[in-house]
Design a protein around this motif. Structure first.
Motif, PDB file in Angstrom:
ATOM      1  N   ALA A   1       0.833  -1.202   0.000  1.00  0.00           N
ATOM      2  CA  ALA A   1       0.000   0.000   0.000  1.00  0.00           C
ATOM      3  C   ALA A   1       0.872   1.258   0.000  1.00  0.00           C
ATOM      4  O   ALA A   1       0.549   2.251  -0.665  1.00  0.00           O
ATOM      5  N   ALA A   2       1.979   1.216   0.735  1.00  0.00           N
ATOM      6  CA  ALA A   2       2.864   2.377   0.783  1.00  0.00           C
ATOM      7  C   ALA A   2       3.474   2.662  -0.581  1.00  0.00           C
ATOM      8  O   ALA A   2       3.554   3.822  -1.012  1.00  0.00           O
ATOM      9  N   VAL A   3       3.902   1.612  -1.277  1.00  0.00           N
ATOM     10  CA  VAL A   3       4.439   1.790  -2.628  1.00  0.00           C
ATOM     11  C   VAL A   3       3.368   2.372  -3.550  1.00  0.00           C
ATOM     12  O   VAL A   3       3.631   3.272  -4.355  1.00  0.00           O
ATOM     13  N   GLY A   4       2.152   1.881  -3.423  1.00  0.00           N
ATOM     14  CA  GLY A   4       1.051   2.401  -4.223  1.00  0.00           C
ATOM     15  C   GLY A   4       0.772   3.864  -3.954  1.00  0.00           C
ATOM     16  O   GLY A   4       0.278   4.583  -4.831  1.00  0.00           O
ATOM     17  N   LEU A   5       1.089   4.328  -2.760  1.00  0.00           N
ATOM     18  CA  LEU A   5       0.894   5.729  -2.399  1.00  0.00           C
ATOM     19  C   LEU A   5       2.117   6.587  -2.729  1.00  0.00           C
ATOM     20  O   LEU A   5       2.141   7.773  -2.401  1.00  0.00           O
ATOM     21  N   GLY A   6       3.107   5.975  -3.369  1.00  0.00           N
ATOM     22  CA  GLY A   6       4.273   6.731  -3.809  1.00  0.00           C
ATOM     23  C   GLY A   6       5.404   6.824  -2.806  1.00  0.00           C
ATOM     24  O   GLY A   6       6.302   7.661  -2.960  1.00  0.00           O
ATOM     25  N   VAL A   7       5.395   5.972  -1.795  1.00  0.00           N
ATOM     26  CA  VAL A   7       6.442   5.998  -0.773  1.00  0.00           C
ATOM     27  C   VAL A   7       7.584   5.069  -1.174  1.00  0.00           C
ATOM     28  O   VAL A   7       7.346   3.918  -1.564  1.00  0.00           O
ATOM     29  N   HIS A   8       8.809   5.560  -1.095  1.00  0.00           N
ATOM     30  CA  HIS A   8       9.984   4.716  -1.293  1.00  0.00           C
ATOM     31  C   HIS A   8      10.264   4.021   0.034  1.00  0.00           C
ATOM     32  O   HIS A   8      10.849   4.607   0.957  1.00  0.00           O
ATOM     33  N   VAL A   9       9.839   2.762   0.134  1.00  0.00           N
ATOM     34  CA  VAL A   9       9.818   2.075   1.429  1.00  0.00           C
ATOM     35  C   VAL A   9      11.203   1.933   2.036  1.00  0.00           C
ATOM     36  O   VAL A   9      11.427   2.267   3.213  1.00  0.00           O
ATOM     37  N   ALA A  10      12.166   1.441   1.258  1.00  0.00           N
ATOM     38  CA  ALA A  10      13.507   1.207   1.803  1.00  0.00           C
ATOM     39  C   ALA A  10      14.137   2.512   2.278  1.00  0.00           C
ATOM     40  O   ALA A  10      14.697   2.583   3.387  1.00  0.00           O
ATOM     41  N   ARG A  11      14.060   3.555   1.456  1.00  0.00           N
ATOM     42  CA  ARG A  11      14.658   4.826   1.831  1.00  0.00           C
ATOM     43  C   ARG A  11      13.972   5.423   3.058  1.00  0.00           C
ATOM     44  O   ARG A  11      14.636   5.962   3.960  1.00  0.00           O
ATOM     45  N   SER A  12      12.663   5.297   3.122  1.00  0.00           N
ATOM     46  CA  SER A  12      11.921   5.832   4.270  1.00  0.00           C
ATOM     47  C   SER A  12      12.321   5.120   5.547  1.00  0.00           C
ATOM     48  O   SER A  12      12.466   5.754   6.607  1.00  0.00           O
ATOM     49  N   ARG A  13      12.500   3.803   5.484  1.00  0.00           N
ATOM     50  CA  ARG A  13      12.893   3.058   6.675  1.00  0.00           C
ATOM     51  C   ARG A  13      14.298   3.444   7.135  1.00  0.00           C
ATOM     52  O   ARG A  13      14.573   3.489   8.342  1.00  0.00           O
ATOM     53  N   VAL A  14      15.182   3.710   6.191  1.00  0.00           N
ATOM     54  CA  VAL A  14      16.541   4.130   6.563  1.00  0.00           C
ATOM     55  C   VAL A  14      16.504   5.472   7.277  1.00  0.00           C
ATOM     56  O   VAL A  14      17.138   5.658   8.324  1.00  0.00           O
TER      57      VAL A  14
END
Length: 331
Positions: free
Chosen positions: A222-235
């Protein structure tokens, strides 16, 4: 019943002011409000009450900084990992930071807050990386349950290491025995200011990332679908959490349970939106730790129970009450 964000924040600010006043005025030696005001406006080192008030002001500021940092870190961890049990203590960050500081005390005889902070940052970062790496093993990846189990295992292992090092060296034991259980009375205003810079940076990052936390809480897809870069955000969020936890541990030692309880209390008050949870948690954290510190000072005068012990004693029944309330309202 959920409150509006403005009402919740206003109530939180008033609660912080009330808790700060209690922290300054109440203890093994009670201080009259007029004497406290004189100590702040016309300090006289020959007056005992003035000296007591100045020491308590430093202690109160430390409590506000540590409480806000751990509450923000706990809320960010719960959103980032989608784990309602995420907390700097449960996921091994506090244990990693504490173990690194103990190694520094034992091997290098560190004593300054800057040195504590450097070792705590490194330990918290290593602890985070180890927990996530272990939890990521297997087909399902880093699930909430695996993260909690990996964190518990790391905490147990590092706790054994800390105990072994402390037993090997009497000087390390003397330096560590109060710090290890969490205390607000060991640092002055200069130390608080030094650590506060890193705490402020971590708080700014998590406040700016509340929208990202909302997306991550829905799941990676869902986060990817909303345009979030998951790996970078977690870092980025992980770096902010390390800053918050490392600075808090360097200043007051490993204070547990606060990062677990406060986000749940904030969620109960304002709902599941992290844009509302984070500001409320930043206010609830100082209230809890200051109240715990005051109670620890008055239950066995002239001795005191360290705040790390009191947060657990107060936090456990509060957390149980929160769980019962959330079930009753269907959350």
């Amino acid at each position: 019943m959920r409150r509006t964000p403005l009402l919740a924040v206003t109530g939180g600010v008033l609660a912080v002011l009330a808790a700060a006043a209690l922290s300054v005025l109440v203890g093994a030696r009670s201080v009259d409000p007029s004497a406290a005001w004189q100590a702040l406006t016309a300090f006289d080192p020959a007056v005992t009450d003035h000296v007591v008030v100045r020491a308590r002001v430093d202690r109160t500021l430390a409590g506000i900084a540590v409480g806000a940092s751990l509450a923000a870190a706990g809320a960010a961890m719960q959103g980032m990992t989608r784990n309602p049990l995420a907390d700097p203590g449960i996921l091994g960050l506090n244990a990693g930071a504490a173990a690194a500081v103990v190694v520094g005390i034992y091997a290098l005889s560190i004593s300054r807050v800057v040195e504590f902070m450097a070792f705590a940052f490194v330990g918290a970062a290593i602890g985070t990386a180890l927990v996530y790496a272990v939890a990521s093993l297997g087909r399902d990846g880093a699930t909430p349950v695996k993260l909690a189990l990996a964190g518990a295992a790391l905490t147990a292992g590092l706790g054994s290491l800390v105990n072994a090092l402390v037993l090997l060296d009497q000087e390390s034991l003397d330096r560590l025995r109060f710090w290890q259980v969490g205390t607000l009375g060991a640092r002055g205003l200069g130390d608080i200011a030094t650590v506060g810079v890193f705490m402020a940076l971590g708080v700014v990052i998590v406040l700016l990332a509340t929208g990202t936390l909302n997306a991550l809480a829905l799941g990676d897809d869902a986060a990817v679908g909303l345009g979030v870069h998951v790996a970078r955000s977690r870092v980025v969020l992980g770096a902010a959490i390390v800053l918050l936890c490392g600075a808090a541990v360097a200043l007051a030692g490993p204070v547990g349970f606060l990062g677990l309880v406060v986000p749940h209390a904030a969620r109960l008050v304002v709902g599941g939106d992290y844009r509302r949870i984070m500001p409320v948690a930043l206010l609830m954290g100082p209230v809890l730790i200051l109240v715990a510190d005051v109670v620890g000072r008055v239950i066995a005068p002239p001795a005191e129970v360290q705040v790390g012990v009191m947060t657990a004693l107060i936090g456990v029944p509060v957390f149980i009450a929160l769980i019962r309330t959330r079930r009753q309202v269907g959350l």
